[in-house]
Design a protein around this motif. Structure first.
Motif, mmCIF file in Angstrom:
data_model
loop_
_atom_site.group_PDB
_atom_site.id
_atom_site.type_symbol
_atom_site.label_atom_id
_atom_site.label_comp_id
_atom_site.label_asym_id
_atom_site.label_seq_id
_atom_site.Cartn_x
_atom_site.Cartn_y
_atom_site.Cartn_z
ATOM 1 N N ALA A 87 73.434 2.403 75.710
ATOM 2 C CA ALA A 87 74.799 2.003 76.043
ATOM 3 C C ALA A 87 75.442 2.916 77.078
ATOM 4 O O ALA A 87 76.521 2.596 77.591
ATOM 5 C CB ALA A 87 75.657 1.976 74.775
ATOM 6 N N ASP A 88 74.811 4.053 77.396
ATOM 7 C CA ASP A 88 75.402 5.027 78.307
ATOM 8 C C ASP A 88 74.329 5.532 79.264
ATOM 9 O O ASP A 88 73.529 6.404 78.915
ATOM 10 C CB ASP A 88 75.998 6.189 77.512
ATOM 11 C CG ASP A 88 76.813 7.152 78.374
ATOM 12 O OD1 ASP A 88 76.637 7.123 79.611
ATOM 13 O OD2 ASP A 88 77.595 7.933 77.822
ATOM 14 N N LEU A 145 79.403 12.474 79.828
ATOM 15 C CA LEU A 145 79.082 11.260 79.081
ATOM 16 C C LEU A 145 80.341 10.442 78.819
ATOM 17 O O LEU A 145 81.468 10.938 78.955
ATOM 18 C CB LEU A 145 78.428 11.627 77.744
ATOM 19 C CG LEU A 145 77.234 12.578 77.788
ATOM 20 C CD1 LEU A 145 76.758 12.861 76.368
ATOM 21 C CD2 LEU A 145 76.112 11.994 78.635
ATOM 22 N N ARG A 146 80.127 9.205 78.401
ATOM 23 C CA ARG A 146 81.253 8.410 77.936
ATOM 24 C C ARG A 146 81.857 9.066 76.704
ATOM 25 O O ARG A 146 81.141 9.696 75.914
ATOM 26 C CB ARG A 146 80.792 6.991 77.600
ATOM 27 C CG ARG A 146 80.619 6.106 78.798
ATOM 28 C CD ARG A 146 80.112 4.726 78.480
ATOM 29 N NE ARG A 146 80.256 4.290 77.098
ATOM 30 C CZ ARG A 146 79.780 3.133 76.642
ATOM 31 N NH1 ARG A 146 79.121 2.326 77.466
ATOM 32 N NH2 ARG A 146 79.947 2.792 75.381
ATOM 33 N N ALA A 147 83.145 8.880 76.511
ATOM 34 C CA ALA A 147 83.840 9.553 75.409
ATOM 35 C C ALA A 147 83.259 9.147 74.060
ATOM 36 O O ALA A 147 83.049 10.001 73.179
ATOM 37 C CB ALA A 147 85.336 9.248 75.461
ATOM 38 N N ALA A 174 81.313 11.693 71.445
ATOM 39 C CA ALA A 174 81.804 11.882 70.075
ATOM 40 C C ALA A 174 80.725 11.540 69.063
ATOM 41 O O ALA A 174 80.556 12.237 68.047
ATOM 42 C CB ALA A 174 83.045 11.021 69.849
ATOM 43 N N ALA A 175 79.972 10.476 69.318
ATOM 44 C CA ALA A 175 78.923 10.068 68.380
ATOM 45 C C ALA A 175 77.815 11.121 68.321
ATOM 46 O O ALA A 175 77.336 11.459 67.233
ATOM 47 C CB ALA A 175 78.356 8.724 68.802
ATOM 48 N N LEU A 176 77.393 11.633 69.475
ATOM 49 C CA LEU A 176 76.328 12.637 69.493
ATOM 50 C C LEU A 176 76.752 13.912 68.767
ATOM 51 O O LEU A 176 75.964 14.525 68.046
ATOM 52 C CB LEU A 176 75.929 12.958 70.936
ATOM 53 C CG LEU A 176 75.203 11.840 71.688
ATOM 54 C CD1 LEU A 176 74.995 12.233 73.148
ATOM 55 C CD2 LEU A 176 73.865 11.530 71.031
ATOM 56 N N GLN A 177 78.000 14.314 68.926
ATOM 57 C CA GLN A 177 78.477 15.500 68.231
ATOM 58 C C GLN A 177 78.608 15.267 66.728
ATOM 59 O O GLN A 177 78.535 16.213 65.939
ATOM 60 C CB GLN A 177 79.823 15.934 68.819
ATOM 61 C CG GLN A 177 79.726 16.456 70.245
ATOM 62 C CD GLN A 177 81.088 16.766 70.839
ATOM 63 O OE1 GLN A 177 81.785 17.672 70.387
ATOM 64 N NE2 GLN A 177 81.487 15.996 71.848
#
Length: 416
Positions: free
Chosen positions: A198-199, A228-230, A234-237
Protein backbone atom coordinates in the motif's frame (compact mmCIF):
# COMPACT_ATOMS: atom_id res chain seq x y z
CA UNK A 1 13.15 -12.03 17.21
CA UNK A 2 10.45 -12.68 19.83
CA UNK A 3 10.51 -10.90 23.18
CA UNK A 4 11.27 -14.26 24.80
CA UNK A 5 14.57 -14.27 22.89
CA UNK A 6 15.31 -10.61 23.61
CA UNK A 7 14.90 -11.07 27.37
CA UNK A 8 17.21 -14.08 27.60
CA UNK A 9 19.96 -13.38 25.06
CA UNK A 10 22.10 -11.06 27.21
CA UNK A 11 22.09 -13.46 30.17
CA UNK A 12 23.06 -16.45 28.04
CA UNK A 13 25.67 -14.48 26.04
CA UNK A 14 28.00 -13.86 29.00
CA UNK A 15 27.69 -17.44 30.23
CA UNK A 16 28.55 -18.74 26.78
CA UNK A 17 31.59 -16.45 26.45
CA UNK A 18 32.95 -17.63 29.80
CA UNK A 19 32.40 -21.28 28.88
CA UNK A 20 34.11 -20.94 25.49
CA UNK A 21 37.17 -19.17 26.91
CA UNK A 22 37.58 -21.84 29.57
CA UNK A 23 37.14 -24.61 26.99
CA UNK A 24 39.75 -23.15 24.64
CA UNK A 25 42.36 -23.04 27.39
CA UNK A 26 41.65 -26.60 28.47
CA UNK A 27 41.49 -28.31 25.08
CA UNK A 28 44.19 -26.46 23.13
CA UNK A 29 44.85 -27.99 19.72
CA UNK A 30 42.05 -30.53 20.14
CA UNK A 31 39.42 -27.82 20.11
CA UNK A 32 36.88 -28.17 17.30
CA UNK A 33 35.81 -25.17 15.20
CA UNK A 34 33.53 -22.77 17.02
CA UNK A 35 29.92 -23.92 17.45
CA UNK A 36 30.74 -27.50 16.40
CA UNK A 37 30.91 -30.39 18.85
CA UNK A 38 31.19 -34.15 19.10
CA UNK A 39 28.13 -36.08 20.24
CA UNK A 40 29.09 -38.45 23.05
CA UNK A 41 27.41 -41.80 23.86
CA UNK A 42 24.59 -40.80 26.20
CA UNK A 43 23.59 -37.80 24.09
CA UNK A 44 23.93 -39.79 20.85
CA UNK A 45 21.62 -42.48 22.20
CA UNK A 46 19.06 -39.87 23.29
CA UNK A 47 19.15 -38.19 19.86
CA UNK A 48 18.76 -41.50 18.04
CA UNK A 49 15.81 -42.43 20.25
CA UNK A 50 14.19 -39.07 19.46
CA UNK A 51 14.79 -39.55 15.74
CA UNK A 52 13.07 -42.93 15.77
CA UNK A 53 10.22 -41.69 17.94
CA UNK A 54 9.48 -38.67 15.73
CA UNK A 55 9.79 -40.48 12.40
CA UNK A 56 7.42 -43.17 13.69
CA UNK A 57 5.04 -40.41 14.82
CA UNK A 58 5.11 -38.73 11.40
CA UNK A 59 4.45 -42.06 9.71
CA UNK A 60 1.24 -42.47 11.74
CA UNK A 61 0.07 -39.18 10.19
CA UNK A 62 0.82 -40.46 6.68
CA UNK A 63 4.14 -38.68 6.06
CA UNK A 64 6.57 -40.44 3.72
CA UNK A 65 10.32 -40.32 4.44
CA UNK A 66 12.71 -38.82 1.87
CA UNK A 67 16.50 -38.53 2.13
CA UNK A 68 18.03 -35.83 -0.11
CA UNK A 69 21.85 -35.53 -0.54
CA UNK A 70 24.07 -33.45 1.73
CA UNK A 71 25.55 -31.48 -1.22
CA UNK A 72 23.81 -30.08 -4.30
CA UNK A 73 24.49 -27.60 -7.07
CA UNK A 74 24.27 -24.17 -5.49
CA UNK A 75 21.63 -22.75 -7.84
CA UNK A 76 19.30 -25.63 -6.96
CA UNK A 77 20.03 -25.52 -3.24
CA UNK A 78 19.22 -21.81 -2.95
CA UNK A 79 16.19 -21.83 -5.26
CA UNK A 80 13.11 -20.32 -3.71
CA UNK A 81 14.87 -19.16 -0.55
CA UNK A 82 14.88 -15.49 -1.58
CA UNK A 83 18.52 -15.21 -0.54
CA UNK A 84 17.75 -16.05 3.09
CA UNK A 85 20.00 -19.14 2.97
CA UNK A 86 22.85 -17.67 0.94
CA UNK A 87 24.92 -16.30 3.83
CA UNK A 88 24.37 -19.47 5.85
CA UNK A 89 25.53 -21.85 3.11
CA UNK A 90 29.07 -23.22 2.75
CA UNK A 91 30.17 -23.15 -0.90
CA UNK A 92 32.71 -25.25 -2.78
CA UNK A 93 33.61 -26.20 -6.35
CA UNK A 94 32.73 -29.58 -7.83
CA UNK A 95 35.95 -31.10 -9.21
CA UNK A 96 33.94 -33.22 -11.66
CA UNK A 97 31.80 -30.53 -13.27
CA UNK A 98 33.50 -27.28 -12.27
CA UNK A 99 30.15 -25.97 -11.00
CA UNK A 100 29.51 -24.37 -7.62
CA UNK A 101 28.18 -26.69 -4.94
CA UNK A 102 26.60 -25.93 -1.61
CA UNK A 103 26.42 -27.91 1.62
CA UNK A 104 22.78 -27.70 2.62
CA UNK A 105 21.89 -25.23 5.36
CA UNK A 106 18.22 -26.26 5.31
CA UNK A 107 16.56 -29.40 3.95
CA UNK A 108 13.20 -27.79 3.13
CA UNK A 109 14.21 -26.54 -0.36
CA UNK A 110 15.47 -30.03 -1.16
CA UNK A 111 12.20 -31.64 -0.10
CA UNK A 112 10.31 -29.02 -2.11
CA UNK A 113 12.42 -29.97 -5.15
CA UNK A 114 11.56 -33.65 -4.64
CA UNK A 115 7.84 -32.88 -4.49
CA UNK A 116 7.86 -30.55 -7.48
CA UNK A 117 10.32 -32.28 -9.78
CA UNK A 118 10.62 -35.97 -8.87
CA UNK A 119 7.32 -37.11 -7.34
CA UNK A 120 5.17 -34.70 -9.37
CA UNK A 121 1.92 -35.90 -7.79
CA UNK A 122 -1.38 -34.20 -8.50
CA UNK A 123 -2.91 -34.33 -5.01
CA UNK A 124 -1.76 -33.74 -1.46
CA UNK A 125 1.73 -35.03 -0.62
CA UNK A 126 3.03 -35.41 2.92
CA UNK A 127 6.82 -35.76 3.26
CA UNK A 128 9.17 -35.98 6.26
CA UNK A 129 12.96 -35.96 6.45
CA UNK A 130 15.99 -35.86 8.72
CA UNK A 131 19.72 -35.29 8.35
CA UNK A 132 22.65 -33.02 9.16
CA UNK A 133 22.74 -29.47 7.85
CA UNK A 134 25.65 -27.04 8.10
CA UNK A 135 25.58 -23.31 8.80
CA UNK A 136 28.37 -20.81 8.22
CA UNK A 137 27.44 -19.18 11.52
CA UNK A 138 25.16 -20.20 14.41
CA UNK A 139 21.57 -19.06 14.04
CA UNK A 140 20.93 -18.44 17.71
CA UNK A 141 22.46 -18.22 21.14
CA UNK A 142 24.19 -21.50 22.04
CA UNK A 143 23.11 -22.94 18.68
CA UNK A 144 25.31 -25.43 16.86
CA UNK A 145 26.46 -24.86 13.29
CA UNK A 146 25.64 -28.50 12.51
CA UNK A 147 21.99 -29.07 13.45
CA UNK A 148 20.44 -32.50 13.01
CA UNK A 149 17.31 -31.33 11.24
CA UNK A 150 14.04 -33.23 11.22
CA UNK A 151 10.77 -31.97 9.85
CA UNK A 152 7.53 -32.52 7.96
CA UNK A 153 5.88 -30.76 5.01
CA UNK A 154 2.45 -30.81 3.32
CA UNK A 155 2.20 -29.94 -0.37
CA UNK A 156 -0.91 -29.37 -2.45
CA UNK A 157 -3.43 -27.87 0.00
CA UNK A 158 -3.86 -24.11 0.39
CA UNK A 159 -6.46 -24.16 3.16
CA UNK A 160 -5.90 -23.61 6.89
CA UNK A 161 -6.51 -27.31 7.55
CA UNK A 162 -2.94 -28.07 6.42
CA UNK A 163 -1.56 -25.34 8.72
CA UNK A 164 -3.49 -26.75 11.67
CA UNK A 165 -2.17 -30.25 10.95
CA UNK A 166 1.49 -29.25 10.80
CA UNK A 167 1.18 -27.10 13.93
CA UNK A 168 -0.48 -29.92 15.86
CA UNK A 169 2.22 -32.31 14.63
CA UNK A 170 4.95 -29.87 15.66
CA UNK A 171 3.41 -29.49 19.12
CA UNK A 172 3.04 -33.26 19.46
CA UNK A 173 6.71 -33.66 18.49
CA UNK A 174 7.76 -31.52 21.44
CA UNK A 175 5.31 -33.19 23.81
CA UNK A 176 6.27 -36.74 22.77
CA UNK A 177 9.92 -35.88 23.31
CA UNK A 178 9.13 -35.10 26.93
CA UNK A 179 9.60 -31.31 26.95
CA UNK A 180 7.37 -29.43 29.39
CA UNK A 181 6.36 -25.76 29.60
CA UNK A 182 6.20 -24.92 25.91
CA UNK A 183 4.07 -22.51 23.94
CA UNK A 184 3.50 -21.58 20.30
CA UNK A 185 3.76 -18.08 18.83
CA UNK A 186 1.90 -17.23 15.62
CA UNK A 187 2.37 -14.47 13.09
CA UNK A 188 1.15 -13.74 9.57
CA UNK A 189 3.42 -12.17 6.99
CA UNK A 190 0.37 -10.97 5.09
CA UNK A 191 0.14 -8.07 7.55
CA UNK A 192 3.54 -6.58 6.67
CA UNK A 193 3.14 -7.44 2.98
CA UNK A 194 -0.12 -5.50 2.86
CA UNK A 195 1.52 -2.45 4.47
CA UNK A 196 4.38 -2.49 1.95
CA UNK A 197 2.09 -3.01 -1.05
CA UNK A 198 0.00 0.00 0.00
CA UNK A 199 3.03 2.32 0.32
CA UNK A 200 5.63 2.36 -2.49
CA UNK A 201 8.09 4.28 -0.30
CA UNK A 202 7.94 1.50 2.31
CA UNK A 203 8.28 -1.20 -0.35
CA UNK A 204 11.47 0.46 -1.59
CA UNK A 205 12.99 0.13 1.91
CA UNK A 206 11.60 -3.34 2.60
CA UNK A 207 14.87 -4.99 3.67
CA UNK A 208 15.61 -2.17 6.11
CA UNK A 209 12.10 -2.42 7.57
CA UNK A 210 12.38 -6.21 7.94
CA UNK A 211 15.60 -5.80 9.92
CA UNK A 212 14.09 -3.18 12.23
CA UNK A 213 11.01 -5.33 12.86
CA UNK A 214 13.14 -8.43 13.59
CA UNK A 215 15.09 -6.45 16.19
CA UNK A 216 11.95 -4.83 17.63
CA UNK A 217 13.68 -1.49 16.95
CA UNK A 218 10.84 0.96 17.50
CA UNK A 219 13.13 4.05 17.53
CA UNK A 220 14.57 2.94 14.19
CA UNK A 221 11.08 2.55 12.76
CA UNK A 222 10.16 6.00 14.09
CA UNK A 223 13.17 7.48 12.28
CA UNK A 224 11.75 6.18 9.00
CA UNK A 225 8.39 7.89 9.54
CA UNK A 226 9.08 11.09 7.55
CA UNK A 227 9.78 9.01 4.42
CA UNK A 228 6.55 6.96 4.68
CA UNK A 229 2.84 7.55 4.61
CA UNK A 230 1.52 8.50 8.04
CA UNK A 231 -0.69 5.43 8.39
CA UNK A 232 2.12 3.10 7.26
CA UNK A 233 4.59 4.65 9.71
CA UNK A 234 2.12 4.39 12.59
CA UNK A 235 1.33 0.76 11.77
CA UNK A 236 5.00 -0.24 11.54
CA UNK A 237 5.75 1.38 14.89
CA UNK A 238 2.78 -0.42 16.43
CA UNK A 239 3.83 -3.92 15.24
CA UNK A 240 6.63 -4.55 17.80
CA UNK A 241 4.13 -3.90 20.58
CA UNK A 242 1.56 -6.28 19.13
CA UNK A 243 2.91 -9.23 21.05
CA UNK A 244 1.08 -11.27 23.68
CA UNK A 245 -1.87 -13.62 23.96
CA UNK A 246 -4.66 -14.02 21.42
CA UNK A 247 -6.24 -10.72 22.52
CA UNK A 248 -3.50 -9.02 20.49
CA UNK A 249 -5.49 -9.84 17.34
CA UNK A 250 -8.37 -7.59 18.38
CA UNK A 251 -5.95 -4.82 19.42
CA UNK A 252 -4.34 -5.07 16.00
CA UNK A 253 -7.69 -4.49 14.27
CA UNK A 254 -7.90 -1.11 16.00
CA UNK A 255 -4.27 -0.06 15.40
CA UNK A 256 -3.61 -1.24 11.84
CA UNK A 257 -5.08 0.15 8.59
CA UNK A 258 -8.38 -1.38 7.48
CA UNK A 259 -6.87 -3.14 4.46
CA UNK A 260 -8.61 -6.31 3.20
CA UNK A 261 -5.35 -8.32 3.29
CA UNK A 262 -4.72 -7.34 6.92
CA UNK A 263 -8.28 -8.22 7.94
CA UNK A 264 -7.96 -11.62 6.23
CA UNK A 265 -4.60 -12.30 7.91
CA UNK A 266 -5.99 -11.44 11.36
CA UNK A 267 -9.06 -13.62 10.74
CA UNK A 268 -6.77 -16.53 9.84
CA UNK A 269 -4.70 -16.01 13.01
CA UNK A 270 -7.85 -15.96 15.15
CA UNK A 271 -9.12 -19.17 13.54
CA UNK A 272 -5.81 -20.99 14.05
CA UNK A 273 -5.51 -19.81 17.65
CA UNK A 274 -8.93 -21.30 18.40
CA UNK A 275 -7.99 -24.59 16.73
CA UNK A 276 -4.93 -25.22 18.94
CA UNK A 277 -5.41 -26.65 22.42
CA UNK A 278 -2.31 -25.00 23.92
CA UNK A 279 -1.15 -21.60 25.07
CA UNK A 280 -0.92 -19.40 21.97
CA UNK A 281 1.06 -16.19 21.62
CA UNK A 282 0.83 -13.63 18.82
CA UNK A 283 3.89 -11.74 17.51
CA UNK A 284 2.99 -9.60 14.51
CA UNK A 285 6.56 -8.28 14.18
CA UNK A 286 8.00 -11.75 13.55
CA UNK A 287 9.17 -11.31 9.94
CA UNK A 288 12.03 -13.79 10.04
CA UNK A 289 12.44 -15.50 6.64
CA UNK A 290 10.15 -12.89 5.04
CA UNK A 291 11.55 -13.59 1.58
CA UNK A 292 10.76 -17.30 1.96
CA UNK A 293 7.51 -17.70 3.87
CA UNK A 294 4.33 -16.27 2.39
CA UNK A 295 1.65 -16.40 5.09
CA UNK A 296 1.27 -18.00 8.50
CA UNK A 297 4.54 -18.53 10.41
CA UNK A 298 4.92 -20.09 13.84
CA UNK A 299 7.55 -20.86 16.45
CA UNK A 300 7.51 -23.08 19.54
CA UNK A 301 9.42 -21.87 22.60
CA UNK A 302 10.38 -23.62 25.84
CA UNK A 303 11.19 -21.89 29.11
CA UNK A 304 14.63 -23.53 29.32
CA UNK A 305 15.97 -22.29 25.97
CA UNK A 306 16.42 -18.79 24.46
CA UNK A 307 15.84 -19.83 20.83
CA UNK A 308 12.76 -21.20 19.14
CA UNK A 309 12.80 -25.01 19.37
CA UNK A 310 10.57 -25.43 16.30
CA UNK A 311 10.00 -23.05 13.39
CA UNK A 312 7.57 -23.42 10.54
CA UNK A 313 5.02 -21.78 8.31
CA UNK A 314 3.50 -21.50 4.88
CA UNK A 315 5.59 -21.02 1.73
CA UNK A 316 3.13 -21.24 -1.15
CA UNK A 317 4.36 -21.25 -4.76
CA UNK A 318 8.06 -21.27 -3.81
CA UNK A 319 8.37 -24.45 -5.88
CA UNK A 320 7.89 -22.33 -9.02
CA UNK A 321 11.68 -22.22 -9.34
CA UNK A 322 11.58 -25.99 -9.81
CA UNK A 323 8.89 -25.73 -12.47
CA UNK A 324 5.82 -26.36 -10.31
CA UNK A 325 4.14 -23.88 -7.99
CA UNK A 326 2.31 -25.65 -5.14
CA UNK A 327 0.73 -24.65 -1.84
CA UNK A 328 3.12 -25.73 0.92
CA UNK A 329 3.41 -25.61 4.69
CA UNK A 330 5.60 -27.37 7.24
CA UNK A 331 8.08 -27.16 10.11
CA UNK A 332 11.51 -28.32 11.21
CA UNK A 333 13.53 -28.65 14.42
CA UNK A 334 17.03 -29.56 15.56
CA UNK A 335 17.23 -32.97 17.28
CA UNK A 336 20.39 -31.95 19.15
CA UNK A 337 18.68 -28.88 20.54
CA UNK A 338 15.56 -30.83 21.47
CA UNK A 339 17.61 -33.52 23.23
CA UNK A 340 19.45 -30.83 25.21
CA UNK A 341 16.17 -29.68 26.75
CA UNK A 342 15.49 -33.07 28.31
CA UNK A 343 16.75 -34.37 31.67
CA UNK A 344 20.03 -36.34 31.50
CA UNK A 345 19.54 -39.78 29.99
CA UNK A 346 19.27 -42.60 32.51
CA UNK A 347 21.91 -45.30 32.05
CA UNK A 348 20.49 -48.44 30.47
CA UNK A 349 20.55 -51.68 32.44
CA UNK A 350 22.59 -54.48 30.90
CA UNK A 351 23.58 -58.09 31.42
CA UNK A 352 27.25 -58.83 32.07
CA UNK A 353 28.52 -62.01 30.43
CA UNK A 354 31.91 -63.73 30.36
CA UNK A 355 33.95 -64.12 27.23
CA UNK A 356 34.23 -67.70 26.00
CA UNK A 357 33.90 -70.20 23.18
CA UNK A 358 31.23 -72.38 24.78
CA UNK A 359 28.48 -72.85 22.15
CA UNK A 360 25.83 -72.82 24.89
CA UNK A 361 27.16 -69.48 26.14
CA UNK A 362 26.92 -68.06 22.61
CA UNK A 363 23.35 -69.34 22.30
CA UNK A 364 22.38 -67.77 25.64
CA UNK A 365 23.92 -64.42 24.64
CA UNK A 366 22.22 -64.50 21.23
CA UNK A 367 18.86 -65.30 22.80
CA UNK A 368 19.11 -62.39 25.23
CA UNK A 369 20.08 -59.97 22.46
CA UNK A 370 17.29 -61.24 20.21
CA UNK A 371 14.88 -60.43 23.05
CA UNK A 372 16.17 -56.84 23.09
CA UNK A 373 18.47 -57.17 26.11
CA UNK A 374 21.86 -55.43 26.22
CA UNK A 375 24.60 -57.99 26.84
CA UNK A 376 28.14 -56.75 27.50
CA UNK A 377 30.78 -59.47 27.32
CA UNK A 378 33.87 -58.87 29.46
CA UNK A 379 36.99 -59.10 27.32
CA UNK A 380 39.86 -61.13 28.82
CA UNK A 381 41.93 -59.12 31.28
CA UNK A 382 39.50 -56.21 31.44
CA UNK A 383 36.87 -55.28 33.96
CA UNK A 384 33.67 -54.16 32.26
CA UNK A 385 33.47 -50.41 31.72
CA UNK A 386 30.03 -49.35 32.88
CA UNK A 387 29.44 -45.80 31.68
CA UNK A 388 26.51 -45.78 29.28
CA UNK A 389 25.28 -49.11 30.68
CA UNK A 390 24.82 -50.36 34.21
CA UNK A 391 25.25 -54.14 34.50
CA UNK A 392 22.66 -55.10 37.11
CA UNK A 393 22.51 -58.76 36.03
CA UNK A 394 25.08 -61.39 35.14
CA UNK A 395 25.05 -64.46 32.93
CA UNK A 396 26.53 -67.33 34.95
CA UNK A 397 26.87 -71.09 34.51
CA UNK A 398 24.81 -72.93 37.13
CA UNK A 399 23.87 -76.60 37.20
CA UNK A 400 25.20 -76.99 33.66
CA UNK A 401 23.07 -74.17 32.18
CA UNK A 402 23.67 -70.47 31.55
CA UNK A 403 21.35 -68.38 33.70
CA UNK A 404 20.79 -64.67 34.31
CA UNK A 405 21.10 -63.69 37.97
CA UNK A 406 20.68 -60.34 39.66
CA UNK A 407 23.80 -58.58 40.91
CA UNK A 408 23.85 -57.05 44.35
CA UNK A 409 23.80 -53.22 44.25
CA UNK A 410 27.27 -51.68 44.55
CA UNK A 411 28.08 -50.53 48.06
CA UNK A 412 28.37 -46.75 48.40
CA UNK A 413 31.92 -45.47 48.48
CA UNK A 414 33.26 -44.37 51.84
CA UNK A 415 33.83 -40.66 52.34
CA UNK A 416 37.42 -39.39 52.14
Amino acid sequence: MGLHEVHTRSRFFFVRCFYELRTRKRMGKWLLPESLADILPAEARRIEELRRLLLDLYRTYGYELVMPPLVEYLDSLLSGSGGDLDLHTFKLVDQLSGRSLGIRADMTPQVMRIDAHLLNRAGVTRLCYYGSVLHTRPRGLWATREPLQIGAEIYGHAGPEADVEVMRLALESVARAGVADYRIDLSHLGVVRALLEADPAAAARADEIFGLLRDKDTPGLAALAPALRADTAAALQALPGLYGDADVIERARGLLPALPQIAAALDTLASLARALDVEVGIDLADVRSFHYHTGIVFAIYCDAWPNAVVRGGRYDDVGRDFGRARPATGFSLDLRELAGLLPPAVASSAVRAPWGTDPELAKAVDALRAAGQIVVQSLPGHEPDEQEYVCDRELVLRDGAWQVVLLAPAAPSSPH
